[in-house]
Design a protein around this motif. Structure first.
Motif, PDB file in Angstrom:
ATOM      1  N   ALA A 100      43.129  14.385  60.639  1.00 51.32           N
ATOM      2  CA  ALA A 100      43.068  16.445  60.482  1.00 51.32           C
ATOM      3  C   ALA A 100      42.018  16.572  60.038  1.00 51.32           C
ATOM      4  CB  ALA A 100      44.528  16.547  60.629  1.00 51.32           C
ATOM      5  N   SER A 101      41.268  17.395  60.710  1.00 51.80           N
ATOM      6  CA  SER A 101      39.689  18.112  60.020  1.00 51.80           C
ATOM      7  C   SER A 101      39.588  19.225  60.084  1.00 51.80           C
ATOM      8  CB  SER A 101      38.240  17.645  60.476  1.00 51.80           C
ATOM      9  OG  SER A 101      37.081  18.175  60.152  1.00 51.80           O
ATOM     10  N   PRO A 102      39.636  20.302  59.431  1.00 49.61           N
ATOM     11  CA  PRO A 102      39.174  21.959  60.334  1.00 49.61           C
ATOM     12  C   PRO A 102      38.524  22.082  60.489  1.00 49.61           C
ATOM     13  CG  PRO A 102      39.391  21.647  57.524  1.00 49.61           C
ATOM     14  CD  PRO A 102      39.690  20.032  58.155  1.00 49.61           C
ATOM     15  N   GLU A 103      37.282  21.577  60.334  1.00 49.09           N
ATOM     16  CA  GLU A 103      35.802  21.472  60.891  1.00 49.09           C
ATOM     17  C   GLU A 103      35.815  21.580  61.829  1.00 49.09           C
ATOM     18  OE1 GLU A 103      35.486  21.461  56.483  1.00 49.09           O
ATOM     19  OE2 GLU A 103      36.089  19.968  58.242  1.00 49.09           O
TER      20      GLU A 103
ATOM     21  N   TYR B 285      43.745  13.958  55.780  1.00 49.86           N
ATOM     22  CA  TYR B 285      42.594  15.074  56.007  1.00 49.86           C
ATOM     23  C   TYR B 285      41.039  14.747  55.241  1.00 49.86           C
ATOM     24  CZ  TYR B 285      41.448  19.661  54.437  1.00 49.86           C
ATOM     25  OH  TYR B 285      41.208  20.778  54.435  1.00 49.86           O
ATOM     26  N   TRP B 286      40.737  15.461  56.231  1.00 48.66           N
ATOM     27  CA  TRP B 286      39.122  15.236  56.030  1.00 48.66           C
ATOM     28  C   TRP B 286      38.247  16.076  56.062  1.00 48.66           C
ATOM     29  CZ3 TRP B 286      34.283  16.223  57.904  1.00 48.66           C
ATOM     30  CH2 TRP B 286      33.361  15.813  56.916  1.00 48.66           C
ATOM     31  N   ASP B 287      38.066  16.924  55.147  1.00 49.84           N
ATOM     32  CA  ASP B 287      37.067  18.197  55.293  1.00 49.84           C
ATOM     33  C   ASP B 287      35.339  18.392  54.653  1.00 49.84           C
ATOM     34  OD1 ASP B 287      37.140  19.091  52.598  1.00 49.84           O
ATOM     35  OD2 ASP B 287      38.804  20.374  52.842  1.00 49.84           O
ATOM     36  N   MET B 288      34.654  18.949  54.718  1.00 52.15           N
ATOM     37  CA  MET B 288      32.775  18.693  54.806  1.00 52.15           C
ATOM     38  C   MET B 288      33.094  18.586  52.965  1.00 52.15           C
ATOM     39  SD  MET B 288      30.761  18.572  57.010  1.00 52.15           S
ATOM     40  CE  MET B 288      29.697  19.272  56.135  1.00 52.15           C
ATOM     41  N   GLU B 289      33.640  19.654  52.397  1.00 52.94           N
ATOM     42  CA  GLU B 289      33.741  19.854  50.888  1.00 52.94           C
ATOM     43  C   GLU B 289      34.676  18.741  50.396  1.00 52.94           C
ATOM     44  OE1 GLU B 289      36.506  23.128  47.248  1.00 52.94           O
ATOM     45  OE2 GLU B 289      35.835  23.415  49.558  1.00 52.94           O
ATOM     46  N   LEU B 290      35.603  17.742  51.069  1.00 54.78           N
ATOM     47  CA  LEU B 290      35.619  16.516  49.850  1.00 54.78           C
ATOM     48  C   LEU B 290      35.183  15.104  50.137  1.00 54.78           C
ATOM     49  CD1 LEU B 290      39.442  16.985  50.744  1.00 54.78           C
ATOM     50  CD2 LEU B 290      39.014  16.973  49.048  1.00 54.78           C
TER      51      LEU B 290
END
Length: 394
Positions: free
Chosen positions: A268-271, A10-15
């Motif tokens: 997988a990325s929410p952005e 998982y990857w998102d801008m916050e991490l």
């Protein structure tokens, strides 16, 4: 169009870095799946929740899927226990008898062949259990030209078709007329590194070639919205757009991984999910036949005459009657010009998507579910966990 399925990370801008998936991350991506109407079905786990042991992971995630979404449901075809458990949970969630469940497809599975020229036992076993109960299966060979298939696209597609048809023929033998679709996941590798490449011209052409063959055999087609990019940047979007337009042009019926996929399926990325949904909605708008209507009011000769060669169309009644719904309105794209963009504070697209992601999760409302059904699902999960779930070797 369906959500991204099965990345381990998982990857998102916050991490700002990729991390192994967990149940909360998986649930948040399921909430995005429910929120966006351009997503029609819930595929596999939108990210693998590796904090849950593999023996019982399917029980917790399917419970989350059935209580957080009302989209069409998927089962991993990985042997007896997982398929049987998920079919039973879907039956419970629908308030169905066994006879009602088996009367029509209520759930689907997707399997990949082990290219070249092989299917593995757990996947075929799971599919056979599904088709015997009247449920739908999708057979999608994973053929990478130059690695697991010939380097030529015609050769790779020919091998892919053969791998798919042999499994579909088996399922039709077991239950004639059962619901089957053929899938394509034929792309190429980077011949410098051996890494899979997605959204390439070769990927697009292979998808279109498979679409022609699917129509020849009279089978529905599954393809994917995929990319090789590692973060939600320009490369991610042009590769995914290439994949999605290849799906549209090939006559695809079911698009896996249409939102949220990165790094060849490892992230997988929410952005990325939200950015992809903007593209999906624009594609859906493009496919609206009303966009090219040619009635008298649509051709608008009277409006053209009224404006002549010295005016404009902003204020005339023809425009005023239609302006609110005339054009696609983006939810993420920023259409302000440069000066307006700077005055308002410039925000990059992934940052806007991250803010939207946080707002969606904070205000998410799950679809209604009968409390008796929720309790029956929870009891089933607890019982199967006490029995050990699916056997594993660790």
């Amino acid at each position: 169009f369906g959500n991204v399925s099965s990345p381990p990370n998982y990857w998102d801008m916050e991490l700002g870095t990729k991390v192994p998936g967990n149940r909360e991350m998986c649930a948040n991506l399921l909430k995005l799946t429910q929120y966006f109407n351009c997503i029609h079905f819930a595929g596999g786990y939108p990210v693998e929740p590796v904090d849950i042991h593999a023996s019982v992971r399917h029980l917790d995630v399917v419970y989350d899927k059935l209580t957080l979404t009302d989209k069409a449901m998927h089962a991993y075809s990985l042997g007896k226990e997982r398929v049987e458990d998920v079919m039973e949970m879907v039956r419970i969630a629908g308030g169905l008898s066994n006879e009602e469940f088996e009367a029509t497809p209520r759930i689907y599975t997707n399997i990949n062949s082990t290219s070249p020229l092989k299917h593995d036992h757990p996947m075929i076993d799971g599919c056979l259990r599904m088709v015997r109960r009247g449920q739908a299966v999708v057979v999608t060979p994973f053929t990478l030209a130059g690695a697991m298939a010939p380097v030529t696209m015609a050769g790779a597609v020919a091998q892919s078709i053969a791998e798919a048809l042999c499994a579909i023929a088996l399922f039709q033998y077991v239950n004639p007329g059962c619901a089957c679709a053929i899938g394509t996941f034929t792309s190429n590798v980077d011949m410098k590194s051996g890494a899979p490449a997605f959204g390439t011209p070769e990927y697009m052409r292979a998808t279109q070639m498979t679409g022609q063959m699917a129509r020849f055999y009279g089978l529905p087609l599954r393809s994917s919205g995929v990319c090789a990019a590692n973060v939600p940047d320009g490369q991610a979007m042009w590769e995914t757009s290439n994949s999605l337009w290849a799906a549209v042009q090939s006559g695809t019926n079911m698009v896996y991984h249409a939102a949220g996929w990165l790094e060849g399926g490892l992230i997988a990325s929410p952005e990325k999910f939200i950015m992809d949904c903007e593209v999906l909605q624009q594609i859906q708008r493009y496919l609206d036949p009303g966009l090219s209507a040619t009635g008298t009011d649509d051709i608008a000769l009277d409006a053209i005459k009224s404006v002549g060669n010295e005016g404009h169309f902003f204020g005339i009644q023809h425009t005023q009657d239609r302006y609110a719904t005339a054009f696609y309105q983006p939810f993420l794209s920023d259409w302000k010009n440069y000066e307006g963009w700077e005055a308002a504070g410039s925000v990059w697209t992934p940052d806007r998507a991250h803010t939207m992601f946080k707002n969606i999760i904070a205000n998410f409302e799950a679809p209604a579910i009968d409390e008796a059904i929720r309790e029956e699902l929870a009891d089933f999960v607890a019982r199967r966990k006490s029995e050990g779930g699916a056997p594993t070797d660790f």
